[in-house]
Design a protein around this motif. Structure first.
Motif, PDB file in Angstrom:
ATOM      1  N   VAL A  29       0.833  -1.206   0.000  1.00 19.63           N
ATOM      2  CA  VAL A  29       0.000   0.000   0.000  1.00 19.63           C
ATOM      3  C   VAL A  29       0.869   1.259   0.000  1.00 19.63           C
ATOM      4  O   VAL A  29       1.809   1.384   0.790  1.00 19.63           O
ATOM      5  CB  VAL A  29      -0.939   0.016   1.224  1.00 19.63           C
ATOM      6  CG1 VAL A  29      -1.675   1.351   1.341  1.00 19.63           C
ATOM      7  CG2 VAL A  29      -1.942  -1.121   1.121  1.00 19.63           C
ATOM      8  N   VAL A  30       0.531   2.190  -0.891  1.00 25.35           N
ATOM      9  CA  VAL A  30       1.115   3.528  -0.875  1.00 25.35           C
ATOM     10  C   VAL A  30       0.186   4.434  -0.062  1.00 25.35           C
ATOM     11  O   VAL A  30      -1.018   4.498  -0.337  1.00 25.35           O
ATOM     12  CB  VAL A  30       1.296   4.085  -2.297  1.00 25.35           C
ATOM     13  CG1 VAL A  30       1.662   5.570  -2.266  1.00 25.35           C
ATOM     14  CG2 VAL A  30       2.368   3.297  -3.043  1.00 25.35           C
ATOM     15  N   ALA A  49      10.156   6.156   1.915  1.00 28.67           N
ATOM     16  CA  ALA A  49       9.758   7.054   0.827  1.00 28.67           C
ATOM     17  C   ALA A  49       9.108   6.310  -0.327  1.00 28.67           C
ATOM     18  O   ALA A  49       8.363   6.907  -1.112  1.00 28.67           O
ATOM     19  CB  ALA A  49      10.978   7.833   0.326  1.00 28.67           C
ATOM     20  N   ASP A  50       9.341   5.014  -0.449  1.00 24.53           N
ATOM     21  CA  ASP A  50       8.777   4.250  -1.550  1.00 24.53           C
ATOM     22  C   ASP A  50       7.316   3.884  -1.339  1.00 24.53           C
ATOM     23  O   ASP A  50       6.665   3.372  -2.257  1.00 24.53           O
ATOM     24  CB  ASP A  50       9.591   2.970  -1.778  1.00 24.53           C
ATOM     25  CG  ASP A  50      10.937   3.256  -2.411  1.00 24.53           C
ATOM     26  OD1 ASP A  50      11.070   4.306  -3.059  1.00 24.53           O
ATOM     27  OD2 ASP A  50      11.854   2.434  -2.245  1.00 24.53           O
ATOM     28  N   ARG A  51       6.788   4.137  -0.129  1.00 26.14           N
ATOM     29  CA  ARG A  51       5.361   3.876   0.102  1.00 26.14           C
ATOM     30  C   ARG A  51       4.638   5.116   0.623  1.00 26.14           C
ATOM     31  O   ARG A  51       3.532   5.017   1.120  1.00 26.14           O
ATOM     32  CB  ARG A  51       5.164   2.707   1.073  1.00 26.14           C
ATOM     33  CG  ARG A  51       5.555   1.370   0.503  1.00 26.14           C
ATOM     34  CD  ARG A  51       4.821   0.221   1.192  1.00 26.14           C
ATOM     35  NE  ARG A  51       5.036   0.185   2.628  1.00 26.14           N
ATOM     36  CZ  ARG A  51       4.080   0.447   3.537  1.00 26.14           C
ATOM     37  NH1 ARG A  51       2.855   0.789   3.156  1.00 26.14           N
ATOM     38  NH2 ARG A  51       4.362   0.377   4.818  1.00 26.14           N
ATOM     39  N   ALA A  52       5.262   6.268   0.491  1.00 20.78           N
ATOM     40  CA  ALA A  52       4.655   7.519   0.960  1.00 20.78           C
ATOM     41  C   ALA A  52       4.475   8.465  -0.216  1.00 20.78           C
ATOM     42  O   ALA A  52       5.417   8.706  -0.968  1.00 20.78           O
ATOM     43  CB  ALA A  52       5.528   8.169   2.025  1.00 20.78           C
ATOM     44  N   PRO A 111       4.239   8.480  -6.066  1.00 16.92           N
ATOM     45  CA  PRO A 111       2.879   8.581  -6.611  1.00 16.92           C
ATOM     46  C   PRO A 111       2.790   8.192  -8.077  1.00 16.92           C
ATOM     47  O   PRO A 111       1.779   7.620  -8.510  1.00 16.92           O
ATOM     48  CB  PRO A 111       2.500  10.049  -6.380  1.00 16.92           C
ATOM     49  CG  PRO A 111       3.774  10.761  -6.101  1.00 16.92           C
ATOM     50  CD  PRO A 111       4.688   9.757  -5.478  1.00 16.92           C
ATOM     51  N   ALA A 112       3.823   8.482  -8.864  1.00 20.20           N
ATOM     52  CA  ALA A 112       3.808   8.065 -10.273  1.00 20.20           C
ATOM     53  C   ALA A 112       3.711   6.550 -10.379  1.00 20.20           C
ATOM     54  O   ALA A 112       2.947   6.009 -11.190  1.00 20.20           O
ATOM     55  CB  ALA A 112       5.047   8.575 -10.994  1.00 20.20           C
ATOM     56  N   ARG A 113       4.484   5.857  -9.550  1.00 21.36           N
ATOM     57  CA  ARG A 113       4.428   4.396  -9.571  1.00 21.36           C
ATOM     58  C   ARG A 113       3.065   3.905  -9.077  1.00 21.36           C
ATOM     59  O   ARG A 113       2.498   2.948  -9.628  1.00 21.36           O
ATOM     60  CB  ARG A 113       5.538   3.812  -8.694  1.00 21.36           C
ATOM     61  CG  ARG A 113       5.709   2.305  -8.852  1.00 21.36           C
ATOM     62  CD  ARG A 113       6.679   1.720  -7.859  1.00 21.36           C
ATOM     63  NE  ARG A 113       6.111   1.654  -6.516  1.00 21.36           N
ATOM     64  CZ  ARG A 113       6.483   2.406  -5.505  1.00 21.36           C
ATOM     65  NH1 ARG A 113       7.444   3.310  -5.650  1.00 21.36           N
ATOM     66  NH2 ARG A 113       5.908   2.277  -4.325  1.00 21.36           N
ATOM     67  N   GLY A 158       7.881  11.132 -13.112  1.00 23.69           N
ATOM     68  CA  GLY A 158       8.137  11.085 -11.683  1.00 23.69           C
ATOM     69  C   GLY A 158       9.591  10.956 -11.289  1.00 23.69           C
ATOM     70  O   GLY A 158       9.907  10.889 -10.109  1.00 23.69           O
ATOM     71  N   SER A 159      10.491  10.953 -12.266  1.00 28.76           N
ATOM     72  CA  SER A 159      11.902  10.804 -11.954  1.00 28.76           C
ATOM     73  C   SER A 159      12.730  11.397 -13.081  1.00 28.76           C
ATOM     74  O   SER A 159      12.323  11.339 -14.253  1.00 28.76           O
ATOM     75  CB  SER A 159      12.249   9.321 -11.778  1.00 28.76           C
ATOM     76  OG  SER A 159      13.611   9.157 -11.477  1.00 28.76           O
TER      77      SER A 159
END
Length: 365
Positions: free
Chosen positions: A225-226, A250-253, A324-326, A335-336
């Protein structure tokens, strides 16, 4: 085109330059630069109700274009148009009106925040429009949108919610958990059914308790879950934001604005889903009961708030763009700042304020 500065990538800061070729990033190259400006990826806002005096919530396509342009000037190069709980005819009309804007790239998709939400945790959602999930309604909206409907927020404790989540995921639509009074186990059941986003976690949810952890702990702890966070210092204390991101990483926020029409506008009275909102000192609240009603936030301000809360700028940019892009299925496109990806970026000054914005290789006027 070469842009010099401190380039924020997902893995660190590169002092050097971004090479832009056409609409794409050609390379990120280390080197000496004279200008210490920040170059960050264009922000990705997956939860946005409007801004600059215009709203997405009425389904007006002209207002949607203006609201998207307002946020673009603040560095948001990709965003969802979020609607609040509404009668089904308005949901249909908004889907028809916004689908061409999604096709044209003005919007990245439509997010229905409701109406399948908890009456107990409705917050600024209009209680008159709340109802149980309807596969018939969802089928009609997905068919009408032709891929434009990208996310739906649901309270998992409502009858039929788990079936609706499975239906959405099977049709390539993001199911989000929010505005919910669900228990910990009910929330995990939604995650097991395929829900992959927590809508503005902490807000519009049963508060966590050490004996009844509820949806907050379930979402923060779910590896799939993000979690959205409204980083405006109002929805969340900075300490809460900082703590939560140590749990998710940071990968889920995902930083979101949850912005309404009042973003960028003076204090006063505004409308949100047919309810009057009073904005005072940048805080939006329902006039009738004082409940927080969206925000006046922009993504550049959210980034500043996160950095001010002690989150390193590399992580904050991942939270504002990469993650969020992912989460919305665009993680290999935007997003990067990476070679081959769309040239979406913002130039920030030393105080992290927007100086200039580029989208798809073109500067925003």
């Amino acid at each position: 085109m070469r842009i010099d500065g401190r380039v924020v990538t997902p893995t660190g800061v590169v002092t050097g330059s971004v090479e832009v070729t056409g609409t794409r990033i050609g390379a990120v190259t280390p080197g000496e630069v004279a200008d210490p400006q920040w170059i960050v990826p264009g922000f990705v806002d997956m939860h946005n109700h409007g801004g600059g005096g215009d709203t997405f919530t009425t389904g007006d396509p002209d207002a949607a274009v203006r609201a998207a342009a307002f946020h673009l000037r603040h560095g948001t190069t990709t965003l969802f148009a979020s609607l609040v709980s509404s009668p089904f005819p308005l949901m249909r009309a908004a889907t028809s009106a916004f689908a061409p804007l999604v096709d044209a790239g003005v919007l990245a998709g439509i997010h229905f925040e409701g109406p399948y939400l908890s009456t107990v945790r409705c917050g600024a959602q209009n209680p008159d429009f709340l109802r149980d999930p309807s596969e018939e309604e969802l089928t009609a909206l997905l068919t009408l949108g032709g891929g434009a409907v990208r996310m739906v927020t649901i309270a998992p404790e409502r009858p039929g919610a788990l079936d609706a989540i499975q239906f959405l995921v099977a049709h390539g639509v993001i199911a989000a958990v929010g505005h919910t009074d669900a228990t910990y186990d009910q929330t995990l059941a939604a995650v097991d059914a395929g829900a992959s986003v927590g809508t503005h976690v902490f807000n519009g949810m049963r508060p966590p308790h050490h004996r009844e952890p509820g949806p907050v702990f379930a979402l923060l702890g779910a590896a799939s879950v993000v979690c959205e966070f409204v980083a405006d210092g109002v929805h969340l204390h900075d300490g809460t934001l900082s703590f939560a991101t140590t749990v998710t990483g940071a990968d889920r926020a995902a930083l979101v604005t949850d912005a309404m029409a009042a973003a960028g506008m003076p204090d006063g009275a505004y409308d949100l889903g047919g309810q009057e909102v009073t904005v005072s000192d940048r805080v939006a609240r329902l006039t009738r009961d004082g409940a927080i009603a969206g925000s006046t936030l922009t993504m550049d301000a959210a980034l500043r708030q996160a950095v001010g809360a002690g989150i390193p700028i590399v992580d904050a940019c991942r939270m504002a763009a990469t993650t969020p892009a992912r989460a919305i299925g665009l993680g290999e496109t935007v997003g990067s700042l990476q070679p081959g990806w769309r040239a979406d970026l913002a130039i920030l000054d030393a105080d992290l304020r927007v100086v200039r914005v580029m989208r798809a290789g073109s500067w925003v006027s």
